[in-house]
Every structure is written in C-alpha cells, then in structure tokens.
Design an enzyme around this catalytic site. Structure first.
Site, PDB file in Angstrom:
ATOM      1  CG  HIS A   1      -0.594   0.379   2.473  1.00  0.00           C
ATOM      2  ND1 HIS A   1      -0.242  -0.511   3.463  1.00  0.00           N
ATOM      3  CD2 HIS A   1      -0.463   1.609   3.040  1.00  0.00           C
ATOM      4  CE1 HIS A   1       0.102   0.144   4.559  1.00  0.00           C
ATOM      5  NE2 HIS A   1      -0.021   1.428   4.335  1.00  0.00           N
TER       6      HIS A   1
ATOM      7  CD  GLN B   1      -2.911   7.546   9.112  1.00  0.00           C
ATOM      8  OE1 GLN B   1      -2.633   8.730   9.091  1.00  0.00           O
ATOM      9  NE2 GLN B   1      -4.039   7.070   8.647  1.00  0.00           N
ATOM     10  N   GLY B   2       2.433   6.177   8.824  1.00  0.00           N
ATOM     11  CA  GLY B   2       3.820   6.586   8.601  1.00  0.00           C
ATOM     12  C   GLY B   2       4.804   5.485   8.969  1.00  0.00           C
ATOM     13  CG  ASP B   3       5.039   3.703  12.652  1.00  0.00           C
ATOM     14  OD1 ASP B   3       6.077   4.387  12.630  1.00  0.00           O
ATOM     15  OD2 ASP B   3       4.214   3.752  13.587  1.00  0.00           O
ATOM     16  CB  SER B   4       2.642   1.726   6.341  1.00  0.00           C
ATOM     17  OG  SER B   4       1.399   1.767   6.983  1.00  0.00           O
TER      18      SER B   4
ATOM     19  CG  ASP C   1       0.013  -3.948   2.734  1.00  0.00           C
ATOM     20  OD1 ASP C   1       0.453  -3.447   1.678  1.00  0.00           O
ATOM     21  OD2 ASP C   1      -0.283  -3.278   3.748  1.00  0.00           O
TER      22      ASP C   1
HETATM   23  C1  4AZ Z   1      -1.614   3.231   8.697  1.00  0.00           C
HETATM   24  O1  4AZ Z   1      -2.564   3.956   8.498  1.00  0.00           O
HETATM   25  C2  4AZ Z   1      -1.667   2.331   9.861  1.00  0.00           C
HETATM   26  N1  4AZ Z   1      -2.267   0.373  14.347  1.00  0.00           N
HETATM   27  C3  4AZ Z   1      -0.567   1.561  10.182  1.00  0.00           C
HETATM   28  C4  4AZ Z   1      -0.617   0.727  11.275  1.00  0.00           C
HETATM   29  C5  4AZ Z   1      -1.749   0.652  12.025  1.00  0.00           C
HETATM   30  C6  4AZ Z   1      -2.859   1.405  11.725  1.00  0.00           C
HETATM   31  C7  4AZ Z   1      -2.814   2.251  10.630  1.00  0.00           C
HETATM   32  C8  4AZ Z   1      -1.789  -0.280  13.197  1.00  0.00           C
HETATM   33  O2  4AZ Z   1      -0.639   3.235   7.963  1.00  0.00           O
END
Ligand code: 4AZ
Length: 272
Positions: A79, A226-229, A132
């Site tokens: 993603h 978010q941003g850790d993805s 993913d």
């Molecule tokens: C994101 O939006 C996201 N709590 C990444 C990790 C988590 C939730 C959202 C897990 O990229």
C-alpha cells in the site's frame, strides 16, 4: 492504512464517530504509539522511504518504512507503493529514495539511495489488505551487516506471546504527530483469534491468518501507526512482520495487523 498520510483526518473522524474501541490517553507517547527513541545503529535494517516531490521536504519526504532483507533488497508494504498513496505509479516517482543509516531524519547521517526497480505483489488485495508487500531493489548495495534475516515458516518467533519490537518514524499520538527520529515499541505476538474477532470484515480490512500477523497489546497503548507502514516487526532477532494496517492506533481491542513474513517468503519463492 491505505492512505498513510492523507487519512489522518479520516482517522480522527473515525475515532470520534466509532467509540467501540477506546482511544488511548493523549499521554500515549509514540512509535509509533507507546514507544521510545532508538539509535539507528541498533536496527540498521530499518529504512525510511522518501519522496520530497510527493510529500514535501520538511521531513525529507519520509512517508513509509521499509526493511533491508538483502544488500540491495528492501521490503515494504504494497500500500506504500500504491497510486493512492504516491499519487502515481511508483515507477513515475522519480525521486523515490531509500534512506538508510539515518535515525534523525533532519540529520545528514547515512545514505539516500535511488531505487532501481519496484515490484508490488500483484495479489495484494486493497479491500482485505492481504498480501500487503512489495520489493524495492536499490541502485547501490548496502553492507551485509545491515541486513536482517526473515523468519521462515515454523520459526518460534511467530509463536503467540512472543515479545516483538516495531520500528518507525510514524505518528506518535494518532493525531498526526510524526516522529523526527526513529522510535520503537515493545509489543507481543497475539493469537490470530484476537484479530479475527477485531477484524471479521470491515471498511479497514479483513484479518486472514495465512498472510497476516496480529500484534500489539490487547489493552491498547503500544502500536504502530500511520507513517510506520512497511517497517519492521522483529522478534528473536528475525523479521516476522511488516507494518500493514489496523483500526486506529493503540486502541484497546484493535491490535495492529502486520504482513506475515513467512507468507512473503513463500510468495517470492513461487515467483522465481
Ligand atoms: C496506517 O494507516 C496504519 N495500528 C498503520 C498501522 C496501524 C494502523 C494504521 C496499526 O498506515
């Protein structure tokens, strides 16, 4: 998850509208949520994905995490490489870079490396979030000493209750407070049943044990955001997950969902 940065407002709105899972107190002090600062030298396989063109220069364009699994090979979330997030196919993002060896994004430490090739898992399902992951090939290799081993299928590191650590430069509060320096949070591998119950099929995704891994704290508080993805979830010194999705961040009853690395290994082996 599908829109790492753009969905911050949507996330806040969802938090306000759906009080099923209680948000963590504002004091939660992030990854990441409920985390602590770490030196990049302690996790040299954690890299930042960047495009100043797409995300602006204030945080050197950081928009996702990644993991160095070979000297020229970075795993990240599919993603993160979607047109939804990048605004264009990844091949069209000319300044897509991998930043390695730089914990403080605003320092000059480490290296910014161009991406020679991008591959997005064609079986990634943006509705369930299954599969993913994607692979970036670097234009110039990094040292073998910076590489982390992927945990193979059956590795005890996947066992429920195992202590794991998630790393990233993402949102530390769930309110769009992105970290300047790398952080980590201590979580546990949770039973699949926890995520099956939390995510039986919703707007956010559907938990599928074969390709996903459930981790966090049932009581909430420590989580990726978010941003850790695309970044690493590590247990017993091996890579077990990539930050993928979840409902909110650090909410009780809504654990983090990670791409299961044993399934990545299986998919990549089949592709050869
Ligand atoms: C994101 O939006 C996201 N709590 C990444 C990790 C988590 C939730 C959202 C897990 O990229």
């Amino acid at each position: 998850m599908r829109r790492p940065f753009a969905s911050v407002l949507a996330l806040a709105a969802a938090a306000a509208a759906i009080p099923l899972a209680s948000p963590v107190p504002a004091a939660a002090d992030g990854v990441v949520i409920g985390g602590y600062p770490v030196e990049i030298s302690q996790s040299p396989w954690t890299v930042a994905l960047s495009s100043r063109d797409r995300f602006g220069g204030t945080r050197v364009g950081q928009f996702c995490g990644g993991v160095l699994v070979g000297p020229s090979t970075v795993l990240t979330a599919a993603h993160c490489l979607s047109a939804d997030v990048l605004g264009a196919p990844p091949q069209k993002v000319r300044d897509l870079r991998v930043i390695a060896g730089r914990g403080d994004l605003l320092s000059n430490d480490g290296k910014e490396i161009a991406v020679r090739d991008t591959w997005v898992n064609p079986d990634y399902d943006s509705h369930t979030n299954a599969g993913d992951f994607g692979v970036l090939t670097l234009a110039t290799p990094l040292p073998e000493s910076s590489v982390i081993r992927m945990a193979p299928s059956g590795d005890p590191a996947y066992g429920q209750g195992t202590a794991a650590v998630v790393y990233g430069w993402g949102d530390t509060t769930g309110a769009g407070d992105y970290a300047r320096s790398l952080r980590a949070a201590d979580v546990k591998v949770l039973p699949d049943a926890n995520c099956e119950q939390a995510y039986p099929g919703s707007a956010d995704g559907t938990y599928e044990a074969a390709s996903m891994l459930c981790a966090g704290q049932l009581e909430g508080g420590r989580d990726s955001c978010q941003g850790d993805s695309g970044g690493p979830l590590v247990a017993q010194g091996r890579l077990i997950g990539l930050v993928s999705w979840g409902s909110g961040c650090g909410w009780a009853g809504s654990p983090g969902v990670y791409t299961r690395v044993s399934d990545v290994i299986r998919t990549l082996a089949a592709k050869r």
